[in-house]
Design a protein around this motif. Structure first.
Motif, PDB file in Angstrom:
ATOM      1  N   UNK B 289      30.896  45.642  40.595  1.00 37.10           N
ATOM      2  CA  UNK B 289      30.224  44.347  40.511  1.00 37.10           C
ATOM      3  C   UNK B 289      31.076  43.305  39.794  1.00 37.10           C
ATOM      4  N   UNK B 290      31.710  43.727  38.708  1.00 35.52           N
ATOM      5  CA  UNK B 290      32.415  42.742  37.881  1.00 35.52           C
ATOM      6  C   UNK B 290      33.928  42.809  38.039  1.00 35.52           C
ATOM      7  N   UNK B 291      34.427  43.990  38.385  1.00 34.04           N
ATOM      8  CA  UNK B 291      35.857  44.110  38.586  1.00 34.04           C
ATOM      9  C   UNK B 291      36.570  44.769  37.429  1.00 34.04           C
ATOM     10  N   UNK B 293      40.139  44.703  34.779  1.00 33.79           N
ATOM     11  CA  UNK B 293      40.972  43.747  34.057  1.00 33.79           C
ATOM     12  C   UNK B 293      42.374  44.314  33.916  1.00 33.79           C
ATOM     13  N   UNK B 309      43.541  44.191  44.400  1.00 33.43           N
ATOM     14  CA  UNK B 309      42.348  43.766  45.133  1.00 33.43           C
ATOM     15  C   UNK B 309      42.390  44.308  46.560  1.00 33.43           C
ATOM     16  N   UNK B 315      37.083  43.390  42.659  1.00 35.79           N
ATOM     17  CA  UNK B 315      37.582  42.203  41.971  1.00 35.79           C
ATOM     18  C   UNK B 315      38.541  42.592  40.855  1.00 35.79           C
ATOM     19  N   UNK B 316      39.581  41.837  40.720  1.00 35.96           N
ATOM     20  CA  UNK B 316      40.573  42.103  39.667  1.00 35.96           C
ATOM     21  C   UNK B 316      40.906  40.778  38.990  1.00 35.96           C
ATOM     22  N   UNK B 317      40.870  40.806  37.679  1.00 37.95           N
ATOM     23  CA  UNK B 317      41.258  39.609  36.932  1.00 37.95           C
ATOM     24  C   UNK B 317      42.341  39.996  35.938  1.00 37.95           C
TER      25      UNK B 317
END
Lengths: 379, 348
Positions: B289-291, B293, B309, B315-317
């Motif tokens: 859901x959030x990815x 880091x 990704x 998701x990747x931040x």
């Protein structure tokens, strides 16, 4: 709309993150679905970003990452957007733990530690004061354990006249069935003898005492005082001789003051007095000094007069300890024990022994070099 | 001699990211105050046949590959763990003194050191003793992914899954964290150094030219990328031609670097996939859901997040200031340890 125009617009209104993103997206030709697919996020996240509903995002790090990715995809610089976001005051999440907060625990630990230290310090100070008091109070010498006859005490137990306190110490004695009875003839009935006599200057004979196991009726009464009675040698206290079976001490304690300076045949008066003592208030004490009833017939009488300081250890049957102490000069030990009686005398030449009323000479057992004697009495 | 606890009153608590490539020191209330290469130059003393420290950190790194015979520039850490205990101790001692330059007494701080989650007990003990030998009063060890997650600002204390990918110089750590603990972690010995080696090998293989570590690192930092892009960047470098034996210059572009980095990048992607496979479903749902880091110096490789990704579909931040995440996270962990005890994060 060109990107440069968007940037100019954003710089004019730097706080408008959402509208800037939306216009950039529309300028790049992306739909919300396109961006959500490329960023692997749900449509709601993209819509929330453009509507600036930042409180719906879990934590700051993800929101900053989404903003960066969004800006990169639509071709604008993410820096000013992040600065605008930072100005809104979102920070990293607080760390917390289920562990006990040590700041409060540390406070209580500190209190406990300080209290413990204070208690320990007080104990140490009190111990030091006690130790100093002990030594200064005795002039640096340990407390005496044996009272000399001159002090009115006896090493074991002193028979006293009625109503009189010998005033001496009474060291503890190992209990045994054959409880010894030690008497000092300095302990006299006060109304019969003056203090000088009690001090041994002119010692009168003491009433026949002892730990005779016999019943009160068997006790031999003591005669009336006789001023001409022979005094012990050198004025030392001595135990007066009684009959074959020494009279129980309680007879003298509980009865009316009846001086007994010399051994003499029992008189009816004395026998009555002894009987009265048995039945009287001192009966309990007299019974306490008696050996068990079952051993009465087998007990032997042992009288030791100590002329010079002598260490003695006396054991009865079954190695039961009857007496073990340093007997000061002048002490008269009147004991009753189950034979055979084993005696170790540190200075045998300084004592006189009577066993069942008959004198016993320990000199054959004295070791020449040490003066110690070890011998056995009875079968 | 002043006892350690007294000297500790004049020392600041430190969080040290003892990395293969760089050592970062975070001082409480001051932030990251030291970021220097983990390199030590040792000089041999011919008379006593012993070694002395000639330079540490930046100065020593400039000597790498350029030293005369009596000086040796070495990197005392390899693959995230200590390779040379004595030199590591000297290096830590130098760094600790450097951040306590203005103190009156010899520093004796409490030190939190971040260790790879894949390190063995022997390796952790070596790190602990090395820090203690460098003057530390107390030494705490925290696993690098945990420190990286805290430094990145992930909610590690919550009962929700947080995934972090920390690409350091020697190792890559991937971990799923929840409730202040590591639920799953994977450590692969692939990192920035492997990227450099891959570039060096590529250049030697395709250009017949030898380049040094420093040159390879410069290529990686300037035009390195992890995902194909329409933009192609170029860089001119020089090396020694193997056939001719003389230095030659040539131009390398970003697509070539991408090709060179394929092998180590594939290793990292595999580690991430493995971690996702071993993550419990509930936590995996949170991650999806959030990815995840990215932290560490490797996160600065261009389009690495894009690669993850595409490969994972998640998701990747990239964390803010990924290079200092571990050190900053260690500093925050030190605060919590001070309040709640060393068993919050520390795992022996």
């Amino acid at each position: 709309m060109a990107v440069s125009d968007l940037l100019d617009e954003r710089e004019a209104a730097p706080e408008s993150i959402g509208p800037t993103l939306r216009r950039a997206r529309e300028a790049a030709g992306y739909s919300i679905t396109d961006l959500a697919e490329r960023m692997r996020l749900s449509r709601h996240h993209i819509e929330n970003l453009e509507a600036e509903r930042f409180n719906l995002f879990p934590v700051s790090v993800f929101l900053r990452g989404y903003l960066t990715s969004y800006a990169r995809l639509v071709g604008i610089d993410a820096g000013p957007l992040l600065e605008a976001y930072d100005r809104r005051g979102f920070g990293p999440p607080q760390l917390h733990s289920q562990e006990t907060d040590r700041t409060t625990a540390r406070g209580s630990e500190f209190t406990v530690t300080v209290t413990s230290l204070v208690v320990v310090a007080v104990l140490i100070i009190l111990s030091a004061l006690w130790w100093r008091d002990q030594w200064t109070g005795n002039d640096g010498l340990p407390a005496p354990t044996v009272a000399t006859p001159d002090e009115g005490g006896a090493p074991h137990r002193v028979e006293e006249g009625p109503g009189e306190s010998a005033g001496g110490s009474h060291p503890a004695v190992e209990p045994g069935p054959e409880e010894p009875s030690v008497r000092d003839d300095t302990a006299q009935a006060p109304d019969l003898e003056p203090p000088t006599v009690a001090a041994g200057l002119e010692p009168p004979p003491v009433a026949a005492g002892g730990s005779a196991p016999g019943a009160a009726g068997e006790a031999q009464a003591v005669p009336a005082p006789d001023a001409d009675a022979p005094a012990p040698a050198e004025g030392a206290p001595r135990r007066s001789e009684g009959s074959e079976a020494p009279v129980e001490t309680a007879a003298g304690e509980g009865s009316e003051p009846a001086p007994a300076p010399l051994p003499a045949p029992a008189t009816p008066e004395a026998a009555e007095a002894a009987e009265a003592a048995e039945a009287g208030e001192s009966g309990a004490a007299g019974e306490a000094e008696r050996p068990p009833t079952g051993e009465e017939g087998a007990l032997a009488s042992l009288v030791i007069r100590v002329r010079e300081d002598c260490w003695l250890m006396i054991r009865g049957a079954d190695q039961r300890l009857v007496y073990r102490n340093l007997a000061p000069a002048g002490t008269v030990l009147d004991l009753a024990a189950m034979p055979p009686i084993r005696i170790v005398a540190g200075y045998a030449s300084g004592i006189e022994i009577e066993y069942n009323g008959e004198p016993f000479d320990p000199s054959p057992y004295v070791e020449q070099d040490t003066g110690t004697a070890r011998f056995r009495l009875g079968s | 001699m002043i006892p350690k606890f007294l000297r500790g009153l004049f020392s600041a608590d430190l969080s040290i990211d003892l990395g293969t490539a760089n050592t970062l020191i975070y001082v409480r209330d001051k932030g990251v105050v030291l970021d220097e290469p983990s390199v030590v130059a040792m000089r041999s003393e011919p008379r006593s046949s012993s070694w002395t420290v000639a330079a540490v950190g930046n100065e020593a790194k400039n000597m790498l590959g350029r030293t005369p015979g009596h000086i040796t520039a070495i990197r005392p850490l390899k693959d995230g763990v200590i390779a040379d205990f004595t030199v590591t101790e000297k290096m830590l001692q130098y760094f600790i003194h450097k951040v306590h330059e203005n103190t009156l007494f010899r520093p004796s701080p409490r030190v939190l050191v971040c260790v790879p989650c894949g390190s063995t007990q022997v390796e952790r003990r070596a790190i602990r003793e090395s820090a203690a030998g460098a003057g530390a009063r107390d030494v705490y060890l925290v696993e690098e992914p945990m420190a990286a997650a805290i430094g990145a600002g992930l909610p590690v204390s919550e009962a929700r899954g947080s995934m972090v990918l920390d690409i350091g110089g020697g190792t890559t750590e991937v971990a799923v964290i929840s409730l202040n603990g590591v639920v799953y972690s994977e450590s692969v010995r692939i990192g920035g150094d492997r990227f450099d080696e891959a570039i060096t090998a590529y250049v030697r293989r395709n250009y017949g030219t030898l380049i040094g570590e420093t040159t390879a690192e410069r290529v990686k930092c300037e035009i390195g990328c992890a995902f194909p892009s329409n933009e192609v960047h170029e860089i001119e470098i020089r090396g020694r031609n193997i056939a001719e034996g003389i230095p030659r210059g040539f131009v390398l572009d970003s697509s070539e670097v991408l090709e060179a980095l394929q092998e180590p990048l594939a290793g990292i992607v595999t580690a991430v996939r493995t971690a996702l496979e071993h993550t419990p479903p509930e936590l995996g749902s949170d991650v999806a859901e959030r990815g995840m880091v990215l932290t560490g110096g490797g996160a600065l490789l261009h389009d690495l997040d894009r690669l993850i990704i595409e490969e994972t579909g998640l998701p990747v931040v990239v964390a803010e200031d990924p290079l200092t995440c571990v050190a900053r996270g260690g500093g925050r962990a030190l605060d919590l340890i001070d309040k709640r005890g060393s068993n919050v994060f520390v795992r022996e």
